[in-house]
Design a protein around this motif. Structure first.
Motif, PDB file in Angstrom:
ATOM      1  N   UNK A  95       0.846  -1.199   0.000  1.00 23.61           N
ATOM      2  CA  UNK A  95       0.000   0.000   0.000  1.00 23.61           C
ATOM      3  C   UNK A  95       0.876   1.242   0.000  1.00 23.61           C
ATOM      4  N   UNK A  96       0.458   2.239  -0.787  1.00 21.42           N
ATOM      5  CA  UNK A  96       1.170   3.513  -0.866  1.00 21.42           C
ATOM      6  C   UNK A  96       0.323   4.594  -0.185  1.00 21.42           C
ATOM      7  N   UNK A  97       0.954   5.404   0.646  1.00 26.63           N
ATOM      8  CA  UNK A  97       0.276   6.519   1.306  1.00 26.63           C
ATOM      9  C   UNK A  97       1.094   7.786   1.106  1.00 26.63           C
ATOM     10  N   UNK A  98       0.402   8.923   1.111  1.00 32.10           N
ATOM     11  CA  UNK A  98       1.074  10.221   0.948  1.00 32.10           C
ATOM     12  C   UNK A  98       1.181  10.914   2.293  1.00 32.10           C
ATOM     13  N   UNK A  99       2.340  11.540   2.543  1.00 30.68           N
ATOM     14  CA  UNK A  99       2.502  12.360   3.735  1.00 30.68           C
ATOM     15  C   UNK A  99       3.518  13.459   3.460  1.00 30.68           C
ATOM     16  N   UNK A 100       3.095  14.700   3.692  1.00 30.52           N
ATOM     17  CA  UNK A 100       3.970  15.867   3.527  1.00 30.52           C
ATOM     18  C   UNK A 100       4.617  15.914   2.146  1.00 30.52           C
ATOM     19  N   UNK A 152       3.595 -16.094  15.744  1.00 27.39           N
ATOM     20  CA  UNK A 152       3.296 -17.137  14.766  1.00 27.39           C
ATOM     21  C   UNK A 152       4.600 -17.848  14.408  1.00 27.39           C
ATOM     22  N   UNK A 153       4.538 -19.159  14.269  1.00 22.54           N
ATOM     23  CA  UNK A 153       5.762 -19.927  14.070  1.00 22.54           C
ATOM     24  C   UNK A 153       6.093 -20.195  12.604  1.00 22.54           C
ATOM     25  N   UNK A 154       5.227 -19.775  11.679  1.00 20.05           N
ATOM     26  CA  UNK A 154       5.567 -19.924  10.268  1.00 20.05           C
ATOM     27  C   UNK A 154       6.298 -18.673   9.780  1.00 20.05           C
ATOM     28  N   UNK A 155       7.030 -18.822   8.689  1.00 16.94           N
ATOM     29  CA  UNK A 155       7.923 -17.757   8.243  1.00 16.94           C
ATOM     30  C   UNK A 155       7.302 -16.711   7.351  1.00 16.94           C
ATOM     31  N   UNK A 156       5.993 -16.817   7.079  1.00 18.54           N
ATOM     32  CA  UNK A 156       5.371 -15.873   6.143  1.00 18.54           C
ATOM     33  C   UNK A 156       4.285 -15.039   6.833  1.00 18.54           C
ATOM     34  N   UNK A 157       4.428 -14.810   8.141  1.00 14.46           N
ATOM     35  CA  UNK A 157       3.381 -14.070   8.852  1.00 14.46           C
ATOM     36  C   UNK A 157       3.504 -12.562   8.701  1.00 14.46           C
ATOM     37  N   UNK A 158       4.668 -12.058   8.301  1.00 12.66           N
ATOM     38  CA  UNK A 158       4.847 -10.600   8.192  1.00 12.66           C
ATOM     39  C   UNK A 158       4.607 -10.127   6.764  1.00 12.66           C
ATOM     40  N   UNK A 159       3.332 -10.145   6.353  1.00 10.27           N
ATOM     41  CA  UNK A 159       2.952  -9.731   5.001  1.00 10.27           C
ATOM     42  C   UNK A 159       1.769  -8.772   5.079  1.00 10.27           C
ATOM     43  N   UNK A 160       1.428  -8.191   3.932  1.00  6.46           N
ATOM     44  CA  UNK A 160       0.195  -7.419   3.730  1.00  6.46           C
ATOM     45  C   UNK A 160       0.080  -6.173   4.608  1.00  6.46           C
ATOM     46  N   UNK A 161       1.003  -5.225   4.483  1.00  3.79           N
ATOM     47  CA  UNK A 161       0.901  -4.007   5.291  1.00  3.79           C
ATOM     48  C   UNK A 161      -0.201  -3.072   4.813  1.00  3.79           C
ATOM     49  N   UNK A 162      -0.898  -2.462   5.767  1.00  2.00           N
ATOM     50  CA  UNK A 162      -1.799  -1.347   5.499  1.00  2.00           C
ATOM     51  C   UNK A 162      -1.405  -0.213   6.427  1.00  2.00           C
ATOM     52  N   UNK A 163      -1.321   0.999   5.893  1.00  2.00           N
ATOM     53  CA  UNK A 163      -0.830   2.145   6.665  1.00  2.00           C
ATOM     54  C   UNK A 163      -1.871   3.251   6.636  1.00  2.00           C
ATOM     55  N   UNK A 164      -2.091   3.865   7.792  1.00  2.00           N
ATOM     56  CA  UNK A 164      -3.110   4.897   7.940  1.00  2.00           C
ATOM     57  C   UNK A 164      -2.551   6.028   8.795  1.00  2.00           C
ATOM     58  N   UNK A 165      -2.720   7.279   8.333  1.00  2.00           N
ATOM     59  CA  UNK A 165      -2.312   8.455   9.102  1.00  2.00           C
ATOM     60  C   UNK A 165      -3.559   9.092   9.689  1.00  2.00           C
ATOM     61  N   UNK A 166      -3.636   9.132  11.006  1.00  2.00           N
ATOM     62  CA  UNK A 166      -4.826   9.644  11.683  1.00  2.00           C
ATOM     63  C   UNK A 166      -4.870  11.171  11.631  1.00  2.00           C
ATOM     64  N   UNK A 167      -5.994  11.736  12.064  1.00  2.00           N
ATOM     65  CA  UNK A 167      -6.189  13.182  12.005  1.00  2.00           C
ATOM     66  C   UNK A 167      -5.185  13.945  12.856  1.00  2.00           C
ATOM     67  N   UNK A 168      -4.672  13.327  13.909  1.00  2.00           N
ATOM     68  CA  UNK A 168      -3.677  13.985  14.760  1.00  2.00           C
ATOM     69  C   UNK A 168      -2.252  13.820  14.261  1.00  2.00           C
ATOM     70  N   UNK A 169      -2.097  13.198  13.092  1.00  2.00           N
ATOM     71  CA  UNK A 169      -0.779  13.025  12.500  1.00  2.00           C
ATOM     72  C   UNK A 169      -0.076  11.728  12.856  1.00  2.00           C
ATOM     73  N   UNK A 170      -0.651  10.956  13.761  1.00  2.00           N
ATOM     74  CA  UNK A 170      -0.037   9.677  14.127  1.00  2.00           C
ATOM     75  C   UNK A 170      -0.310   8.636  13.044  1.00  2.00           C
ATOM     76  N   UNK A 171       0.746   7.973  12.593  1.00  2.00           N
ATOM     77  CA  UNK A 171       0.629   6.939  11.571  1.00  2.00           C
ATOM     78  C   UNK A 171       0.649   5.556  12.223  1.00  2.00           C
TER      79      UNK A 171
END
Length: 316
Positions: A95-100, A152-171
């Motif tokens: 996922x691509x997000x825009x900031x500044x 998780x004990x399998x090696x493929x658990x760190x996939x599928x990122x989603x990123x969100x920047x909240x109204x207060x600027x915290x991502x």
């Protein structure tokens, strides 16, 4: 299943108003829409597996754009795993997000076995001054490695990122297969601001999508009360929960055992992106992206998604 795929293909060919799948000259999956100024950009995975393949082959990520929801410009493959010196293997959901004024493309792939990692799935981030690149590795290393999450004990658990920047600027970044993980990001979008936390929404498998609408936080994901995957969701009063399970909004996709949601508001309407295997010669490893309207009830809950070949109307 073959008959179902054939029927869907016939409907596509015979309906003059058919739009779905929206891209017909290349197999695309894992839709991640982004609105910037007057344009909707769509960041996708790219399936190149053969018809008889029994696993994924995904060499790079594509970008498409539209200003009317009907005509899509293909900007080509603008990022690949070769961009990341530490990466190896396939180009999974991103996922691509825009900031500044900068565009941060968070991707999932696999890490080479080296002094920093024993391999396994990893998340990286590329950056550009434009939504269509050129993109470069933002930090020269993985943002998340398999060693950083151990629930998780399998090696493929760190996939599928989603990123969100909240109204207060915290991502925030959510991700994970088998369990859902999340972490706060620093303002530079390339460093973790807190410890990683883990939880498991009901039926959760993978493919989370996080967003906020009218004060309600939504977490959609690929779940499977029964397989193949369906899209299910939770809501919360904050980006970190507590999450309340709300149910299934999208049933199984034609000819694909996976699904992957992407949600965006554009020019006054809400849109729901997903993938299926409905194109001729398509399937679970040769997927295609579709769009439907998304409707909400008065209390903010999401109405069931109706999968169609028609898709959505052209907008001005």
């Amino acid at each position: 299943m073959k008959y179902r795929n054939l029927l869907f293909a016939i409907l596509l060919a015979t309906s003059a108003s058919a739009q779905n799948p929206i891209i017909s000259d290349v197999f695309t999956a894992d839709p991640a829409p982004l609105v910037y100024r007057d344009t909707l950009y769509l960041y996708t995975s790219h399936d190149t597996a053969s018809e008889k393949a029994t696993n994924y082959k995904m060499p790079d990520w594509y970008v498409f754009s539209t200003t009317d929801m009907k005509n899509w410009k293909n900007h080509g493959p603008l990022l690949s795993t070769k961009t990341f010196s530490w990466a190896t293997g396939d180009a999974y959901a991103a996922q691509c997000v825009e900031r500044n004024g900068k565009f941060y493309w968070f991707v999932s792939t696999f890490h080479k076995k080296d002094s920093t990692s024993g391999g396994g799935a990893a998340i990286g981030v590329a950056v550009s001054d434009r939504p269509t690149g050129p993109f470069v590795d933002a930090i020269g290393k993985a943002l998340i490695t398999n060693e950083m999450t151990t629930d998780m004990k399998h090696g493929w658990d760190d996939i599928d990122p989603t990123v969100f920047v909240d109204d207060d600027g915290q991502a925030y970044m959510y991700w994970g297969n088998g369990s859902c993980k999340y972490v706060k990001l620093k303002q530079n979008m390339t460093e973790l601001a807190d410890t990683i936390k883990t939880f498991k929404p009901e039926h959760y498998i993978e493919g989370p999508w996080l967003y906020k609408r009218n004060g309600i936080y939504y977490l959609l994901y690929a779940g499977a009360g029964t397989k193949p995957e369906m899209t299910e969701y939770c809501t919360a009063p904050s980006a970190t929960g507590p999450w309340t399970y709300r149910g299934i909004i999208q049933e199984n996709s034609p000819n694909s055992f996976t699904t992957h949601p992407g949600v965006i508001d554009y020019k006054g309407k809400s849109y729901y992106f997903y993938h299926n295997g409905a194109l001729p010669t398509g399937g679970s490893y040769r997927r295609s992206i579709c769009i439907e309207y998304m409707h909400y009830n008065a209390d903010g809950t999401i109405q069931k998604i109706v999968q169609t070949t028609k898709g959505v109307d052209k907008v001005k």
